[in-house]
Motif scaffolding. Sequence first.
Motif, mmCIF file in Angstrom:
data_model
loop_
_atom_site.group_PDB
_atom_site.id
_atom_site.type_symbol
_atom_site.label_atom_id
_atom_site.label_comp_id
_atom_site.label_asym_id
_atom_site.label_seq_id
_atom_site.Cartn_x
_atom_site.Cartn_y
_atom_site.Cartn_z
ATOM 1 N N ALA A 38 -11.080 6.094 0.199
ATOM 2 C CA ALA A 38 -9.872 5.300 -0.026
ATOM 3 C C ALA A 38 -9.505 4.477 1.204
ATOM 4 O O ALA A 38 -9.034 3.337 1.076
ATOM 5 C CB ALA A 38 -8.706 6.216 -0.408
ATOM 6 N N GLU A 39 -9.714 5.048 2.394
ATOM 7 C CA GLU A 39 -9.443 4.288 3.626
ATOM 8 C C GLU A 39 -10.356 3.075 3.734
ATOM 9 O O GLU A 39 -9.920 1.973 4.089
ATOM 10 C CB GLU A 39 -9.655 5.185 4.844
ATOM 11 N N VAL A 40 -11.625 3.279 3.437
ATOM 12 C CA VAL A 40 -12.595 2.181 3.524
ATOM 13 C C VAL A 40 -12.275 1.104 2.497
ATOM 14 O O VAL A 40 -12.363 -0.099 2.779
ATOM 15 C CB VAL A 40 -14.023 2.720 3.334
ATOM 16 N N LEU A 41 -11.874 1.544 1.296
ATOM 17 C CA LEU A 41 -11.489 0.574 0.266
ATOM 18 C C LEU A 41 -10.291 -0.248 0.731
ATOM 19 O O LEU A 41 -10.217 -1.464 0.503
ATOM 20 C CB LEU A 41 -11.158 1.311 -1.034
ATOM 21 N N GLY A 42 -9.359 0.405 1.420
ATOM 22 C CA GLY A 42 -8.216 -0.314 1.970
ATOM 23 C C GLY A 42 -8.622 -1.340 3.003
ATOM 24 O O GLY A 42 -8.081 -2.454 3.052
ATOM 25 N N GLU A 63 -8.812 0.635 -8.195
ATOM 26 C CA GLU A 63 -8.031 1.748 -8.714
ATOM 27 C C GLU A 63 -7.259 2.366 -7.551
ATOM 28 O O GLU A 63 -7.833 2.621 -6.493
ATOM 29 C CB GLU A 63 -8.940 2.796 -9.350
ATOM 30 N N ALA A 64 -5.987 2.588 -7.780
ATOM 31 C CA ALA A 64 -5.135 3.198 -6.760
ATOM 32 C C ALA A 64 -4.963 4.671 -7.126
ATOM 33 O O ALA A 64 -4.107 5.033 -7.932
ATOM 34 C CB ALA A 64 -3.790 2.476 -6.696
ATOM 35 N N ASP A 65 -5.788 5.515 -6.540
ATOM 36 C CA ASP A 65 -5.879 6.918 -6.931
ATOM 37 C C ASP A 65 -4.805 7.746 -6.229
ATOM 38 O O ASP A 65 -4.701 7.731 -4.998
ATOM 39 C CB ASP A 65 -7.266 7.442 -6.585
ATOM 40 N N GLU A 66 -4.048 8.479 -7.021
ATOM 41 C CA GLU A 66 -2.972 9.300 -6.453
ATOM 42 C C GLU A 66 -3.493 10.602 -5.855
ATOM 43 O O GLU A 66 -2.783 11.258 -5.079
ATOM 44 C CB GLU A 66 -1.914 9.608 -7.516
ATOM 45 N N PHE A 123 -3.954 6.403 -2.598
ATOM 46 C CA PHE A 123 -3.511 5.019 -2.845
ATOM 47 C C PHE A 123 -2.603 4.468 -1.747
ATOM 48 O O PHE A 123 -2.362 3.269 -1.669
ATOM 49 C CB PHE A 123 -2.863 4.864 -4.216
ATOM 50 N N LEU A 124 -2.128 5.323 -0.872
ATOM 51 C CA LEU A 124 -1.264 4.851 0.209
ATOM 52 C C LEU A 124 -2.065 4.126 1.302
ATOM 53 O O LEU A 124 -1.486 3.514 2.193
ATOM 54 C CB LEU A 124 -0.470 6.015 0.806
ATOM 55 N N SER A 180 5.477 10.266 -4.274
ATOM 56 C CA SER A 180 4.294 9.557 -3.783
ATOM 57 C C SER A 180 4.092 8.247 -4.537
ATOM 58 O O SER A 180 3.765 7.210 -3.940
ATOM 59 C CB SER A 180 3.060 10.456 -3.931
ATOM 60 N N PHE A 181 4.304 8.257 -5.848
ATOM 61 C CA PHE A 181 4.212 7.024 -6.628
ATOM 62 C C PHE A 181 5.269 6.013 -6.178
ATOM 63 O O PHE A 181 5.000 4.810 -6.107
ATOM 64 C CB PHE A 181 4.359 7.319 -8.119
ATOM 65 N N LYS A 182 6.461 6.493 -5.885
ATOM 66 C CA LYS A 182 7.512 5.583 -5.420
ATOM 67 C C LYS A 182 7.145 4.969 -4.071
ATOM 68 O O LYS A 182 7.418 3.788 -3.814
ATOM 69 C CB LYS A 182 8.850 6.324 -5.344
ATOM 70 N N GLU A 183 6.514 5.774 -3.208
ATOM 71 C CA GLU A 183 6.071 5.249 -1.914
ATOM 72 C C GLU A 183 5.007 4.168 -2.120
ATOM 73 O O GLU A 183 5.005 3.136 -1.437
ATOM 74 C CB GLU A 183 5.528 6.385 -1.047
ATOM 75 N N PHE A 184 4.114 4.406 -3.072
ATOM 76 C CA PHE A 184 3.114 3.381 -3.399
ATOM 77 C C PHE A 184 3.794 2.122 -3.950
ATOM 78 O O PHE A 184 3.476 1.001 -3.530
ATOM 79 C CB PHE A 184 2.122 3.922 -4.428
ATOM 80 N N ALA A 185 4.743 2.299 -4.864
ATOM 81 C CA ALA A 185 5.429 1.152 -5.472
ATOM 82 C C ALA A 185 6.166 0.321 -4.420
ATOM 83 O O ALA A 185 6.276 -0.906 -4.543
ATOM 84 C CB ALA A 185 6.394 1.634 -6.549
ATOM 85 N N ASP A 186 6.661 0.978 -3.386
ATOM 86 C CA ASP A 186 7.400 0.271 -2.332
ATOM 87 C C ASP A 186 6.511 -0.646 -1.494
ATOM 88 O O ASP A 186 7.018 -1.444 -0.702
ATOM 89 C CB ASP A 186 8.120 1.272 -1.429
ATOM 90 N N LYS A 187 5.199 -0.538 -1.665
ATOM 91 C CA LYS A 187 4.304 -1.463 -0.991
ATOM 92 C C LYS A 187 4.441 -2.877 -1.548
ATOM 93 O O LYS A 187 4.053 -3.848 -0.890
ATOM 94 C CB LYS A 187 2.850 -0.985 -1.122
#
Length: 404
Positions: free
Chosen positions: A55-59, A120-123, A128-129, A158-165
């Motif tokens: 996930a880090e590499v994808l980011g 895909e933003a995997d929780e 996904f963060l 955690s989803f809310k933290e993602f949404a805040d992006k």
Amino acid sequence: MIADGIEIHFEDSIALLPKDFYVENTLIVITPAIPVTHSQWNYFIERDFTIKKRAEVLGIITKDTFCFAVAGTHGKTTTSSILGHILHESGADATSFLGGIVENYNSNLIGNGKTITVVEADEFDRSFLHLHPNMACVTSMDADHLDIYGDSLSIEASFKEFADKIQDKTNLFISKGLPLQGTTIAINESADFEAHNVRIENSSYVFDVKTPTENISGIRFKLPGRHNLMNALMALAMAKSYGTPTESIVKALGSFDGIKRRFSYQIQTENLVYIDDYAHHPTEIDAVYQAVRELYPDQKVLAIFQPHLFSRTRDFIDGFAKSLEVFDEIILLDIYPARELPIDGVNSQWMLSKINNSNKKIVQKSELVAEIISSNATVYISIGAGDIGELVKPIKKALNEKVF
């Protein structure tokens, strides 16, 4: 990948590591499926190699692109694949990194664009963060991965933290009813993007969509199930808001053939149907049942389910039992452990005892094919995220021989 010259091995042996790994500046990429006891992983840790999660590499890869991120407990792979297909068919300079093999491309990668990415933003493990989305969606926020999060409130946070992006909430697309602020998506109820006049013609959905700027009529989409209709609507909303022409979106939705192991037809004849699906959560099994009953309302359905993870089985045991007991016949396989060690008392026999349906049994994998062909069902569904996928070919072969 092997055909492309990539060296791949399947055993955990330090001796099998390629010799050119023994150089500086080699990046090691891991996934959450790798156990902490893995000797190769520990070899790299002990020698201070740079190690990053996938996930880090994808980011890192997507950071300097216009990034579409698709999040949700369910529907990520299908929604991101539909969106990737739409963008590719419209001629966008996009690359889509997907979690399943898309039938249209026989690949989990669509396109080779440089300026747009779909991921895909995997929780799981809060992966996904690590992403930097410009436009995102959240399809669902059901409890899952409680071995990581502990409780549903932590998942929601955690989803809310993602949404805040996403600073501009018009660029955040959400299924109506989720506790988030964004552009809403719904079927047959008021929303920013609303599908209505939904009907089935020749085993395909045909529907209309009201958007904030126009009404689109007569959209055709082949994947069954209301959950897939929502996935298609979510992808449509994101593509339309990005600026993809309506005619390109409609054409691409009509040509999307689906994803392997997502309600994937293995046999589809008048007298026999065999479907394989990756579902591994009660909500996903409910979606499979809704789709199969909508298409085959009067036929006898046999479901073969392989539970995935001891912890997930423990956390959702009652939900699994309720989701499975509505099928006409149920066969359970033993739990697929994946990355986990057994948990005392958590097994398929416990799940079987919870299922309120007399037509149920546990079967060993070696006996599964014989058990299946002894049934008089006309619709068969294999369900699960473990190695049940390896049994699809022998099941298909046996059913074909039985009927034909």
